[in-house]
Design a protein around this motif. Structure first.
Motif, PDB file in Angstrom:
ATOM      1  N   TYR A   1       0.850  -1.152   0.018  1.00  0.00           N
ATOM      2  CA  TYR A   1      -0.032   0.045   0.087  1.00  0.00           C
ATOM      3  C   TYR A   1       0.834   1.286   0.057  1.00  0.00           C
ATOM      4  O   TYR A   1       2.025   1.308   0.546  1.00  0.00           O
ATOM      5  CB  TYR A   1      -0.965   0.081   1.238  1.00  0.00           C
ATOM      6  N   VAL A   2       0.376   2.364  -0.446  1.00  0.00           N
ATOM      7  CA  VAL A   2       0.876   3.726  -0.688  1.00  0.00           C
ATOM      8  C   VAL A   2       0.149   4.657   0.188  1.00  0.00           C
ATOM      9  O   VAL A   2      -1.067   4.717   0.116  1.00  0.00           O
ATOM     10  CB  VAL A   2       1.282   4.187  -1.942  1.00  0.00           C
TER      11      VAL A   2
ATOM     12  N   VAL B   1       4.314   2.250   2.370  1.00  0.00           N
ATOM     13  CA  VAL B   1       5.271   3.382   2.097  1.00  0.00           C
ATOM     14  C   VAL B   1       4.481   4.790   2.154  1.00  0.00           C
ATOM     15  O   VAL B   1       3.381   5.095   1.601  1.00  0.00           O
ATOM     16  CB  VAL B   1       5.543   3.068   0.551  1.00  0.00           C
ATOM     17  N   ASN B   2       5.155   5.509   2.810  1.00  0.00           N
ATOM     18  CA  ASN B   2       4.482   6.791   2.950  1.00  0.00           C
ATOM     19  C   ASN B   2       4.960   7.925   1.920  1.00  0.00           C
ATOM     20  O   ASN B   2       6.288   8.056   1.733  1.00  0.00           O
ATOM     21  CB  ASN B   2       5.080   7.481   4.290  1.00  0.00           C
ATOM     22  N   GLU B   3       4.118   8.046   1.195  1.00  0.00           N
ATOM     23  CA  GLU B   3       4.589   9.226   0.123  1.00  0.00           C
ATOM     24  C   GLU B   3       3.397  10.473   0.075  1.00  0.00           C
ATOM     25  O   GLU B   3       3.067  10.894  -0.904  1.00  0.00           O
ATOM     26  CB  GLU B   3       4.184   8.404  -1.475  1.00  0.00           C
TER      27      GLU B   3
END
Length: 153
Positions: A97-98, A141-143
């Protein structure tokens, strides 16, 4: 290091840390590998079942000023020397997941300096991505591009 039979089957881990010593009571090797030695999440570790079922009391002496990275290496060495553990890393394809920033940022509540509210965790977006990752057991992932500390409601 010695086996702990008292808490077998119960998760009652305690960790007492000072600048020169760490004492673990009733810790499983799985927990030691995940949190203390390698900083992994559950889905990232494959190993025998007994890693979760055998419990130990461990006392580790460390030089004053030992960094978190140095302490992790010390744990890896302990696992290798005392348990003859061998480890390797594999690249595995899996869904993930993003975490993206939405348009409505009013739901983000900046935390005040040193703020810790009971029942309301404080952290960065990277911290929240790790929390979500632990729940979903998949990479997150932190975007968001959002920096700072926030209260999660």
């Amino acid at each position: 290091m010695k086996p702990n039979e008292v808490g077998s089957g119960l998760i009652r881990l305690s960790k007492d840390e000072s600048p020169t010593r760490i004492v673990y009571r009733n810790i499983s090797l799985r927990h030691l590998i995940l949190d203390e030695a390698f900083g992994l999440t559950e889905y990232q570790l494959k190993g025998p079942e007994w890693l979760s079922h055998d419990w130990f009391d461990i006392e580790v002496l460390k030089p004053a000023g030992t960094t978190k990275a140095q302490a992790s290496l010390m744990m890896q060495t302990l696992l290798t020397e005392r348990f003859h553990m061998r480890s390797h890393f594999e690249d595995t394809r899996m869904s993930g997941y993003v975490l993206l920033a939405g348009k409505d940022r009013e739901k983000l509540h900046p935390a005040l300096d040193g703020e810790r509210v009971s029942g309301c965790p404080v952290g960065t977006m990277d911290d929240y991505a790790r929390q979500i990752q632990n729940v979903l057991q998949r990479p997150v992932v932190n975007e968001t591009g959002v920096s700072g500390l926030f209260r999660l409601r």
